[in-house]
Design a protein around this motif. Sequence first.
Motif, PDB file in Angstrom:
ATOM      1  N   PHE A  83      43.986  34.297  57.813  1.00 26.18           N
ATOM      2  CA  PHE A  83      44.713  33.290  58.579  1.00 26.18           C
ATOM      3  C   PHE A  83      45.740  32.607  57.680  1.00 26.18           C
ATOM      4  CE2 PHE A  83      45.212  28.995  60.369  1.00 26.18           C
ATOM      5  CZ  PHE A  83      45.593  29.323  61.654  1.00 26.18           C
ATOM      6  N   TYR A  84      45.346  32.359  56.427  1.00 22.96           N
ATOM      7  CA  TYR A  84      46.280  31.813  55.443  1.00 22.96           C
ATOM      8  C   TYR A  84      46.754  32.961  54.559  1.00 22.96           C
ATOM      9  CZ  TYR A  84      44.038  27.528  56.993  1.00 22.96           C
ATOM     10  OH  TYR A  84      43.551  26.509  57.757  1.00 22.96           O
ATOM     11  N   ASN A  88      52.866  33.798  55.541  1.00 23.82           N
ATOM     12  CA  ASN A  88      52.826  32.698  56.507  1.00 23.82           C
ATOM     13  C   ASN A  88      52.930  33.187  57.948  1.00 23.82           C
ATOM     14  OD1 ASN A  88      52.591  30.621  54.551  1.00 23.82           O
ATOM     15  ND2 ASN A  88      54.803  30.725  54.173  1.00 23.82           N
ATOM     16  N   ASP A  90      51.372  33.588  61.461  1.00 31.06           N
ATOM     17  CA  ASP A  90      50.312  32.935  62.227  1.00 31.06           C
ATOM     18  C   ASP A  90      49.848  33.832  63.377  1.00 31.06           C
ATOM     19  OD1 ASP A  90      52.411  32.807  63.990  1.00 31.06           O
ATOM     20  OD2 ASP A  90      52.733  30.661  63.764  1.00 31.06           O
ATOM     21  N   VAL A  91      48.874  33.327  64.116  1.00 32.70           N
ATOM     22  CA  VAL A  91      48.302  34.116  65.213  1.00 32.70           C
ATOM     23  C   VAL A  91      49.362  34.433  66.262  1.00 32.70           C
ATOM     24  CG1 VAL A  91      46.503  34.185  66.973  1.00 32.70           C
ATOM     25  CG2 VAL A  91      46.086  32.989  64.833  1.00 32.70           C
ATOM     26  N   GLU A  92      50.183  33.456  66.590  1.00 32.33           N
ATOM     27  CA  GLU A  92      51.202  33.657  67.622  1.00 32.33           C
ATOM     28  C   GLU A  92      52.170  34.770  67.231  1.00 32.33           C
ATOM     29  OE1 GLU A  92      50.269  30.728  66.433  1.00 32.33           O
ATOM     30  OE2 GLU A  92      49.230  29.931  68.199  1.00 32.33           O
ATOM     31  N   THR A  93      52.509  34.867  65.951  1.00 33.00           N
ATOM     32  CA  THR A  93      53.417  35.923  65.498  1.00 33.00           C
ATOM     33  C   THR A  93      52.761  37.293  65.617  1.00 33.00           C
ATOM     34  OG1 THR A  93      54.477  34.405  63.940  1.00 33.00           O
ATOM     35  CG2 THR A  93      54.789  36.761  63.559  1.00 33.00           C
ATOM     36  N   TYR A 104      42.383  34.406  66.724  1.00 29.72           N
ATOM     37  CA  TYR A 104      41.989  33.614  65.566  1.00 29.72           C
ATOM     38  C   TYR A 104      40.480  33.450  65.648  1.00 29.72           C
ATOM     39  CZ  TYR A 104      41.000  29.256  63.050  1.00 29.72           C
ATOM     40  OH  TYR A 104      40.458  28.306  62.232  1.00 29.72           O
ATOM     41  N   ILE A 116      42.281  36.321  61.153  1.00 30.96           N
ATOM     42  CA  ILE A 116      42.775  36.740  62.461  1.00 30.96           C
ATOM     43  C   ILE A 116      42.180  38.112  62.762  1.00 30.96           C
ATOM     44  CG2 ILE A 116      44.815  37.371  63.804  1.00 30.96           C
ATOM     45  CD1 ILE A 116      46.419  35.490  61.938  1.00 30.96           C
TER      46      ILE A 116
END
Length: 357
Positions: A83-84, A88, A90-93, A104, A116
């Motif tokens: 997740f990190y 960078n 993120d889940v949406e990407t 997530y 993720i």
Amino acid sequence: MKLNTLMIGLLIGFLVACDRTQTNSKVQSTPQPQKVDRLPETKTSQPTNPFDSISFPQASCSDKLPKDAKADNFKTYPVWMPFYNSMNVDVETVQSKFCGDADYNKTRIDKEGTFILVAQFSSQERAYQFQQVLVPKLDGVEVGEAIITATKRKPQPTKDAVAKASQLIPQQVEQLKNIVFKDSLGKLHKVDAVLPTYLPPGFKLHSFKPEVPPKDPYGYDVKYQISYKNASNNSFTITAYAEGPGAGGPPYAPKLKAVNSPAFGEVIIGYKEFDKTSDKSSIDVIISARPPLPNNTSENSPSDGDSSAWNYHLHSDTLSLAEATKIVESLSYLYPDEPRNITLSNDLSNDPQWAPQ
């Protein structure tokens, strides 16, 4: 005499010469192996990766999972990414550019941290093939240990069987029938009582509290609390509560284990290893229940601030993991025939960022 010796020498020399001639003759007459022209080597086609030809994004990258499996459980092989991460991402990407159903998921059992869940597959080979395609595109993509998913929920006992096993009297059973709380929008939600039908040997009902008024309006609103104890003061408590706005983040548990129960299906036990100087461990199970959002919910609709959710929490500082597992495997609804439409999720994290300092 000299003549005889000379004659014998000549004879021996003649015989040796004949023997060499025959030997050479045999060597020369040995058939030579025929030269065979080698056929040109054919290039075998390398196995192709089936994911090389897919184009992203996909609505779902996962294999279709069995819905009506005959076995009690099946395995899937997950593909994770941190997740990190250094990119960078993120889940949406991940959802918009790669796999629309990426999730997530903070309950990865084989590794600490927050990850993720990109996709999951029916075989380990397919999981690694998919990983190879994503490695150049995403950071830290890896295949995790197989996830064993139960296809059948354990049978739900009757109300009378649950009440008897949990040692409740009829008056207490009636007190747990209509438990409600009000969310921040003023809507009422019903909390179904969940109780254990297995108690470790020697455990008895110690306390029963149908409702505990909140001491802090921003804290926990306890709807019922039941504790069990044995003669050695080993105990465990089951609490149902609604969270206030100041409840904070998910509790931390360094170890996680999947367990199947009649009320919840699969849930996660969070636990700590036994201390070397003690025979006691710490066990936590927190299941969060949320009613589904209305179909007409829009971005401009007022939000309940997640105040419509409630939790079931089993906690013990003295139970062994084996006994805690048996208790969780027995958790059942006291009123099994009540209609309910809720979404259940685990509310424990093994991400070190939530660890107590």
